[in-house]
Design a protein around this motif. Sequence first.
Motif, PDB file in Angstrom:
ATOM      1  N   GLN A 295    -148.320  -0.570 -25.325  1.00 13.85           N
ATOM      2  CA  GLN A 295    -149.776  -0.374 -25.223  1.00 13.85           C
ATOM      3  C   GLN A 295    -150.497  -1.715 -25.111  1.00 13.85           C
ATOM      4  O   GLN A 295    -151.466  -1.853 -24.365  1.00 13.85           O
ATOM      5  CB  GLN A 295    -150.300   0.388 -26.457  1.00 13.85           C
TER       6      GLN A 295
ATOM      7  N   GLU B  18    -149.843   5.925 -34.755  1.00 16.88           N
ATOM      8  CA  GLU B  18    -150.883   6.425 -33.859  1.00 16.88           C
ATOM      9  C   GLU B  18    -150.447   7.804 -33.356  1.00 16.88           C
ATOM     10  O   GLU B  18    -149.260   8.005 -33.087  1.00 16.88           O
ATOM     11  CB  GLU B  18    -151.046   5.480 -32.658  1.00 16.88           C
ATOM     12  N   SER B  19    -151.418   8.682 -33.188  1.00 16.98           N
ATOM     13  CA  SER B  19    -151.059  10.052 -32.790  1.00 16.98           C
ATOM     14  C   SER B  19    -150.470  10.113 -31.379  1.00 16.98           C
ATOM     15  O   SER B  19    -149.749  11.032 -31.042  1.00 16.98           O
ATOM     16  CB  SER B  19    -152.276  10.963 -32.897  1.00 16.98           C
ATOM     17  N   GLU B  20    -150.789   9.102 -30.569  1.00 16.83           N
ATOM     18  CA  GLU B  20    -150.252   9.100 -29.188  1.00 16.83           C
ATOM     19  C   GLU B  20    -148.822   8.553 -29.126  1.00 16.83           C
ATOM     20  O   GLU B  20    -148.196   8.600 -28.080  1.00 16.83           O
ATOM     21  CB  GLU B  20    -151.114   8.249 -28.241  1.00 16.83           C
ATOM     22  N   GLN B  63    -145.818  13.388 -27.640  1.00 18.67           N
ATOM     23  CA  GLN B  63    -146.570  12.621 -28.637  1.00 18.67           C
ATOM     24  C   GLN B  63    -146.409  13.202 -30.038  1.00 18.67           C
ATOM     25  O   GLN B  63    -146.236  14.405 -30.208  1.00 18.67           O
ATOM     26  CB  GLN B  63    -148.055  12.612 -28.268  1.00 18.67           C
ATOM     27  N   SER B  65    -148.583  13.836 -32.131  1.00 27.31           N
ATOM     28  CA  SER B  65    -149.594  14.854 -32.423  1.00 27.31           C
ATOM     29  C   SER B  65    -149.167  16.231 -31.946  1.00 27.31           C
ATOM     30  O   SER B  65    -149.695  17.245 -32.396  1.00 27.31           O
ATOM     31  CB  SER B  65    -150.923  14.472 -31.773  1.00 27.31           C
TER      32      SER B  65
END
Lengths: 758, 154
Positions: A295, B18-20, B63, B65
């Motif tokens: 990222q 992170e949820s992603e 992901q 999530s």
Amino acid sequence: MFTKFLSRKQQDPENLSKVYIPSRREFLKIGSLATGGFLLGVNFQCSGPKGDPISFAPNAYLILDSDNQVTLIAHRSEMGTGIRTSLPMIIADELGADWAKVKIIQAEGDNEKYGDQNTDGSYSVRMFFEPMRQAGAIARLMLINAAAGKWEVDPSECRTEKGQVIHSDGKTADFGELIEELKNQEIPKSEDVKLKNLKDYKLIGKDVPIYDAKDIAIGKAVFGADVDIPGMQIAVIRRSPVIGAKVVSFSDEKALAISGVSRVIKIDGQGIPTGLDKALEGIAVLADNTWAAIQGRKALEVEWDLGPNQTYDSARQLEEMVKSTLTNGQIRREKGDFSNAQRKAKTVLERSFVAPYYAHATMEPPVAIANWKADFCEIWAPTQHPQWARTAVATALGIPEEQVRVNVTLLGGGFGRKSKPDFVVEAALLSKATEGPVRVQWTREDDIHHDFYHSLSAQRIKVTLDDEGKFSGWNHHTVFPAIGATSTPDELHPSDGELGLGCIDFPFEVPNIRIETHESRAHTRIGWLRSVSNIHHSFAVNGMLDEIAEARNMDPVDMLLDLLGEDRNISFEGEMKGTFGNYGEPIEKFPWNTGRLKNVIRRVAQEANWKESLAQGKNIGFAAHKSFLTYVACIVEVDKGANGELLIPNVHYVVDCGVPVNTDRIRSQFEGGAQFATSLATTSAISFENGQVQQNNFDGYQVIRMSQSPRNIHVHIMDSTEKPTGVGEPPVPPFIPALCNAVYKMTGKRIYELPIKI
Amino acid sequence: MEKYSLRINNKVHEISAESEMPLLWAIRDLVGLKGTKFGCGQGLCGACTVLLDGSPIRSCSFQLSEVGDNATITTIEGLSDKGDHPVQQAWIKHVVPQCGYCQSGQILSAVALLGSNPTPSDEQIDTAMNGNICRCGTYNRIKEAIHTASISLK
């Protein structure tokens, strides 16, 4: 791979790979282990750059311990060929060890200890078969002498089997019981060390499962990215999108704002030439997990000066290369007078062949771990060439090699890509910069965009037939950016080494032969891919031969047998303008024998019922090709599926690789080679526009999937007592033209361009 | 950052991420199970295949999530206690692996296939396994091993 392909620094020890006769002096090292075991080191003598013998520290370790375990050190890299099993297996068999009690540990990269560790060029078995047998035989003799001394019997009455010394009257001693006696043993005299007869081996010549099969099946095998070091940062790098591009400026603000990202570090590339062992220019994002690093890289803002390759277009270069083959090139082999043959010819056939760039696309993308601590850099990497990695890291960090240790993990595929240590250097540079452990993780896009590609190529072959329809002349033009150009951009012609791979070693009895090369520039990093320029050379040569047979109204199998002439050794004497490399081996030691190629051709025709199948109208194609000193013939059958897709129901291979060492791994290399070659022939291609690779991942750079795989791959191994030769690369070259020739049978269209379009 | 309880191989792992974040990186980097491999990051090669409630998913493109609170995840390490799942045994018997990197994903795809279809035909195997790339070219042995496992699972 051939030292000729490597950087100048690597070229020097021309004979780095010459490892044959163990020297008597410094031959053995015997030691006791703290654990009470016994250690035997056998020195493989290597000859140095000028042929001077060099004494190395003992380099094939064999450790016996009191619970009868035999530990052997694998010093070559395992990338899927089975070498980590096949070499130790040779020692174990000669020794008479119990294979179930053999433990294998992987050697680190150390030239002094292990000699050549460059696992490439299909030469591990070729190079180490004899030294491994010697090592096992010495250990066996010492064990026998130890037991005989203990029993007060004649050593000649003893033998070893399954981890025991056995006396003719039935007395036995486990190897582990003999450790104390072994420590007092003298080094055997060389004349007393006798190798077993081939027929007496229990493992060599048999199907031996790979050592790591279970670990792989349960997910415990350790590949490059699986090494974990506490506190390790993960780096993902934005590399120059065009070869030679330099960073003008960058902003790391947004990247650093991403949770988990710790640092952004610029890596200075050296520009053009990139070389084979240097890091590319790039910006590395370091984070505490891989996802954050990925990222972070996305969030980088980088302005590039794209440099001279920014207008590079591979389709345009290929057109220019094809045009160049119409002109007179640099003559690299000449026999007779081709021009005269052309003047007198009744028929002239002239065909042009092109093939694209290929990427290696190993399932495990490049990855390396470095841990810099107190001026010492420890590496863990899936490298085919740990010694080169060590040298390259030492050079990049400006420290002596002694301050670099390279641990070799399993490789998730290699195919030549992981010989180059650029990714290892990246990890070392970042670890030194951060003074902590770093894993550099390449994504698949990185791998497809920044590979050392197999060259795109153009070839033109002109063939003359005389009044009687006899094959009178062969004129082969070949042009492709050379591997050498990656280090030396002015190398505009392919090297002798690259031409010795299926081009200038054209073995057929044709009275007039002229082989020419043309200039082309490298605009990307060129490397070597499984069988190297044999890929495109065999495609063109064997495609052309099939066409010649048709023009002469001959069966292609019969024609090749005829063209190979009498069974004999050929040397190309006086015909080469440069050097004929013979894969680094003296031709006296590994002669080019036409009889061996004829034998595999006859056998494949028989195994595949060639004539009957042709009569039945089957779409079958044939090709034969010797590479890496291994003789292979191949027949491929094709068909069309319900949706017009290409099907490959049957493949027959016959291989003569000398003494077969591990028959299961020979078969698996041919099964895999057929599948690898199917990708090259039917689905894969790399192209460049504006200097950038146009493919990103497995959607654009396609490799075959299960439904596209050849169905039945029959591998027939010739019985042989000749010196063993490798099988990693030889399956690829003959498969591609055999497939093309089969497709021609089915469609009526000759294949002049790869990948095949149906 | 979110907190997640991942039930992997019958053990609950509490992580913050992170949820992603794709499940793959949570499994490898945060939980520390290394048998699940990274191959392409786009769900194209299948090296990262794991079972989510028994169905194969590409963990590189799934992901955190999306996982769900009560979902059970099986990775290669959790397939059997002693490496003796019939599919693993068949893999060993046929000496399927060459480099071995893709095989965790191949094995889990095969387990899922045999779970839904205990006696698959060659064509059904092709369809089920087409998402798993093997660059070494072990496809034919994979197929043989699936047939062998199919018999021993009966």
